[in-house]
Design a protein around this motif. Sequence first.
Motif, PDB file in Angstrom:
ATOM      1  N   ASP A  33      47.972  34.013  37.476  1.00  0.00           N
ATOM      2  CA  ASP A  33      49.169  33.940  36.647  1.00  0.00           C
ATOM      3  C   ASP A  33      50.366  34.386  37.478  1.00  0.00           C
ATOM      4  OD1 ASP A  33      50.791  33.689  34.434  1.00  0.00           O
ATOM      5  OD2 ASP A  33      50.320  35.689  33.659  1.00  0.00           O
ATOM      6  N   GLU A  35      53.213  35.554  36.658  1.00  0.00           N
ATOM      7  CA  GLU A  35      53.904  36.749  36.173  1.00  0.00           C
ATOM      8  C   GLU A  35      53.103  38.027  36.403  1.00  0.00           C
ATOM      9  OE1 GLU A  35      54.950  36.211  32.118  1.00  0.00           O
ATOM     10  OE2 GLU A  35      55.982  34.321  32.490  1.00  0.00           O
ATOM     11  N   THR A  36      51.817  37.983  36.076  1.00  0.00           N
ATOM     12  CA  THR A  36      51.019  39.214  36.124  1.00  0.00           C
ATOM     13  C   THR A  36      50.085  39.284  37.332  1.00  0.00           C
ATOM     14  OG1 THR A  36      49.249  38.252  34.797  1.00  0.00           O
ATOM     15  CG2 THR A  36      51.025  39.378  33.607  1.00  0.00           C
ATOM     16  N   TRP A  38      47.131  38.091  37.262  1.00  0.00           N
ATOM     17  CA  TRP A  38      45.775  38.050  36.713  1.00  0.00           C
ATOM     18  C   TRP A  38      45.129  36.722  37.061  1.00  0.00           C
ATOM     19  CZ3 TRP A  38      41.966  40.802  34.923  1.00  0.00           C
ATOM     20  CH2 TRP A  38      40.992  40.212  34.126  1.00  0.00           C
ATOM     21  N   ARG A  39      43.955  36.787  37.690  1.00  0.00           N
ATOM     22  CA  ARG A  39      43.280  35.563  38.112  1.00  0.00           C
ATOM     23  C   ARG A  39      42.345  35.031  37.052  1.00  0.00           C
ATOM     24  NH1 ARG A  39      41.732  36.859  44.245  1.00  0.00           N
ATOM     25  NH2 ARG A  39      39.730  36.946  43.250  1.00  0.00           N
TER      26      ARG A  39
END
Length: 86
Positions: A33, A35-36, A38-39
């Motif tokens: 992601d 923005e974060t 996070w995969r």
Amino acid sequence: MGWVSGIVVFFLIWWTALFAVLPIGTRPNPEGDPETGWRGVPERPRLLRKVLLTTVVSAVLWLGVYVLVESEWLSFRSGWLALPEK
């Protein structure tokens, strides 16, 4: 081993083997992601293949448990593991 306890033992072995098989061959999303970072979830989890592999592994392990339980080699009724008689 009765058929009910056989099914219960198979289910317990299957559930444990599933958690051992789930990480095989999974690769997370390389970008993630934006923005974060996070995969998250793997791109191609191949769950049907893993369920089939888990079932095969569980059947082999269950067969080993069944042979061990039904044999006299590991018995609590006779032999060196026998419980003392009252």
